[in-house]
Design a protein around this motif. Structure first.
Motif, PDB file in Angstrom:
ATOM      1  N   GLU A   1      45.704 -19.347  69.186  1.00 54.39           N
ATOM      2  CA  GLU A   1      46.548 -19.529  70.375  1.00 54.39           C
ATOM      3  C   GLU A   1      47.197 -18.193  70.695  1.00 54.39           C
ATOM      4  N   GLY A   2      46.887 -17.667  71.863  1.00 58.11           N
ATOM      5  CA  GLY A   2      47.454 -16.367  72.230  1.00 58.11           C
ATOM      6  C   GLY A   2      47.041 -15.306  71.230  1.00 58.11           C
ATOM      7  N   ILE A   3      48.011 -14.534  70.731  1.00 63.16           N
ATOM      8  CA  ILE A   3      47.659 -13.461  69.793  1.00 63.16           C
ATOM      9  C   ILE A   3      47.489 -13.977  68.365  1.00 63.16           C
ATOM     10  N   TYR A   4      47.706 -15.285  68.148  1.00 60.07           N
ATOM     11  CA  TYR A   4      47.700 -15.829  66.777  1.00 60.07           C
ATOM     12  C   TYR A   4      46.418 -16.562  66.421  1.00 60.07           C
ATOM     13  N   LEU A   5      46.027 -16.393  65.162  1.00 57.79           N
ATOM     14  CA  LEU A   5      44.966 -17.196  64.555  1.00 57.79           C
ATOM     15  C   LEU A   5      45.632 -18.015  63.456  1.00 57.79           C
TER      16      LEU A   5
ATOM     17  N   SER B   1      37.248  -7.347  67.215  1.00 60.25           N
ATOM     18  CA  SER B   1      36.916  -5.918  67.237  1.00 60.25           C
ATOM     19  C   SER B   1      37.097  -5.442  68.686  1.00 60.25           C
ATOM     20  N   ALA B   2      38.337  -5.567  69.146  1.00 56.17           N
ATOM     21  CA  ALA B   2      38.690  -5.225  70.541  1.00 56.17           C
ATOM     22  C   ALA B   2      37.878  -6.077  71.517  1.00 56.17           C
ATOM     23  N   VAL B   3      37.816  -7.353  71.222  1.00 56.34           N
ATOM     24  CA  VAL B   3      37.037  -8.285  72.041  1.00 56.34           C
ATOM     25  C   VAL B   3      37.953  -9.291  72.758  1.00 56.34           C
ATOM     26  N   ALA B   4      38.762 -10.011  71.966  1.00 53.45           N
ATOM     27  CA  ALA B   4      39.537 -11.139  72.492  1.00 53.45           C
ATOM     28  C   ALA B   4      40.733 -10.631  73.301  1.00 53.45           C
ATOM     29  N   ASN B   5      40.439  -9.974  74.413  1.00 49.63           N
ATOM     30  CA  ASN B   5      41.501  -9.317  75.182  1.00 49.63           C
ATOM     31  C   ASN B   5      42.512 -10.288  75.781  1.00 49.63           C
ATOM     32  N   LEU B   6      42.098 -11.531  76.017  1.00 45.76           N
ATOM     33  CA  LEU B   6      43.054 -12.521  76.564  1.00 45.76           C
ATOM     34  C   LEU B   6      43.689 -13.343  75.462  1.00 45.76           C
TER      35      LEU B   6
ATOM     36  N   ILE C   1      49.558  -9.239  75.267  1.00 49.37           N
ATOM     37  CA  ILE C   1      50.647  -9.280  74.273  1.00 49.37           C
ATOM     38  C   ILE C   1      51.991  -8.991  74.966  1.00 49.37           C
ATOM     39  N   THR C   2      53.049  -9.676  74.503  1.00 51.88           N
ATOM     40  CA  THR C   2      54.375  -9.440  75.083  1.00 51.88           C
ATOM     41  C   THR C   2      55.126  -8.418  74.227  1.00 51.88           C
ATOM     42  N   ARG C   3      56.251  -7.956  74.786  1.00 53.54           N
ATOM     43  CA  ARG C   3      57.066  -6.971  74.064  1.00 53.54           C
ATOM     44  C   ARG C   3      57.568  -7.553  72.729  1.00 53.54           C
ATOM     45  N   ALA C   4      58.000  -8.816  72.770  1.00 53.68           N
ATOM     46  CA  ALA C   4      58.506  -9.444  71.534  1.00 53.68           C
ATOM     47  C   ALA C   4      57.394  -9.551  70.498  1.00 53.68           C
TER      48      ALA C   4
END
Ligand code: PLP
Length: 448
Positions: free
Chosen positions: A25-29, A44-49, A423-426
């Motif tokens: 979910e988002g930046i998390y696995l 490897s610089a793939v999952a940009n969203l 990614i957000t600032r937080a």
């Protein structure tokens, strides 16, 4: 590390314990034990969203229910045409024509064959086929792409199969191949292309391929501002196609649509993949200037090449959804803003004794370890610093992309940071905190 549990998968590294990821979910696995990991390198610089994007999933479902597969040798679909239009609107200059494939290696190999075919179509020249590449590069693992790749460790075992692609030194300022300093160096590394073209004979050279910002072979390394205009000029002078490998850097990762946009130069071909579909489905494209396409159109009308899944409607629909989201959510700008914020925070890591170089553009950042900051001497490979930092980062719930061999093909430890570009600032703060702990423990262990 424990051996991976026995199952029927032939993994890359049979000595690695592969945590089982059950969702993202988002930046998390999240793994099966509920542990969360920040995907600090987007695979490897793939999952940009990032992961679990519902809009992309919806687009996939819709396309799969409509038409998932047609063979590009016979049919076209709206998904394919729409994606080409969207890509053409983002690329610099008249780089408009998209030859769709399924991944990075296919896209770089397509560029090689297309360059050769272009000169054959244009003036029947049979000698112009060589592609010059650089050391400290990665263009893929299939035999042709690996032949271009300038990464000794990845080539070594397969050397007997590799074709002869000439290589020049990379613009690796931290370890200048000419032992010089910018700007006094006169950007010798760019003029090295001219020397190599002359050595090979311009009548034999079809193209030059380079990553605008280096990915896995020396992450984050990028040349001084005039490098690519010098390269462009040399390519023009000797009728050599300039091929820029945007497989990693493309589609916003570096804070511009394409890595080459930082240099305001229009190449002849772009090779792309990864971020184009953000990993939701395999997708890539070799994008070429109208003038290249027109040579084929006015010539035989054929490019004898192709892969089964190239331009499949399902992947193209994913690509359309991904590019729409990147535009709507202003993610290229976000990569630039958060990249700068992250880069500023990372400067604190120089306080650790073994952090030698931190470089990059946008959210494509490399960190290199050295044993001695003054001499830049790398660690002995037996220390496996890249493995150590990877494990420490995972312990703290952070995934980084490790690599080695940037110094002399064997030595040199580094890792790539390339979190999702939304990614957000937080989240950057959280990523940094986890990384800081991992580096601290890595350095402590190296002190022992
Ligand atoms: C710059 C570059 N080119 C080509 C490739 C090969 O792409 P793929 O693994 O999709 O074949 C990669 C993969 O990491 C890459 O970073």
């Amino acid at each position: 590390m424990a051996k991976c549990p026995s199952d029927n998968v032939f993994y890359r590294d049979l000595n690695w314990h592969y945590p089982k990821i059950v969702r993202g979910e988002g930046i998390y696995l999240y793994d099966e034990d509920g542990k969360d990991y920040i995907d600090g390198c987007s695979g490897s610089a793939v999952a940009n969203l990032g992961h679990g994007n519902k809009e992309v999933a919806e687009a996939m479902k819709k396309q799969a229910e409509t038409i998932a597969f047609t063979h590009l040798s016979r049919f076209t679909t709206d998904a394919i045409k729409n994606l080409a239009d969207k890509v053409a609107a983002l690329t610099p200059g008249d780089l408009n024509k998209c030859y769709f494939v399924s991944g990075g290696s296919e896209s770089t190999e397509t560029a090689v064959k297309m360059a050769r075919a272009y000169f054959l179509e244009r003036d029947g020249v049979t000698s112009k086929f060589k592609i010059i590449a650089r050391w400290n590069s990665f263009h893929g693992n299939t035999i042709g792409a690996l032949s271009m790749t300038g990464h000794v460790a990845r080539r070594k075992k397969y050397d007997p199969y590799l074709a002869d692609f000439p290589h020049i030194a990379a613009p690796y300022c931290y370890r200048c191949p000419y032992d010089a300093t910018y700007p006094e160096c006169g950007v010798k590394c760019a003029y090295a292309l001219e020397e190599e073209i002359l050595r090979q004979g311009p009548e034999n050279v079809a193209g030059f391929i380079a990553e605008p910002v280096i990915g896995s072979a020396a992450p984050g390394v990028h040349p001084p501002k005039e490098y690519y205009s010098i390269i462009r000029e040399i390519c023009n002078r000797y009728d050599v196609l300039m091929i820029i490998d945007e497989v990693m850097a493309g589609f916003g990762r570096t804070g511009k649509n394409f890595g080459i946009d930082h240099y305001e130069v229009v190449p002849d071909m772009l090779t792309t993949a990864k971020g184009m579909s953000s990993g939701y489905s395999p997708l890539g494209a070799t994008i070429v200037k109208d003038k290249i396409y027109e040579v084929f159109a006015k010539g035989s009308g054929k490019f004898i090449h192709g892969h089964t899944y190239g331009g499949n409607p399902l992947s193209c629909a994913v690509g359309c959804a991904v590019l729409d989201i990147i535009e709507k959510e202003k993610l290229v700008e976000n990569a630039s803003i958060q990249g700068e914020y992250l880069m500023n925070k990372l400067q604190k890591l120089y306080d650790y004794p073994y952090i030698g170089d931190i470089r990059g553009r946008g959210l494509m950042i490399g960190i290199e370890f050295v044993k001695d900051k003054a001499t830049k001497e790398p660690f002995d490979v037996k220390k496996d610093v890249k493995g150590l930092v990877t494990r420490k980062a995972l312990d703290h719930g952070l995934v980084v992309y490790p690599g080695g061999g940037s110094v002399d093909g064997v030595r040199g430890d580094h890792f790539l940071l390339a979190p999702p570009i939304n990614i957000t600032r937080a989240e950057v703060d959280e990523l940094f905190d986890r990384l800081d702990k991992a580096i601290k423990e890595t350095c402590e262990e190296l002190n022992d």
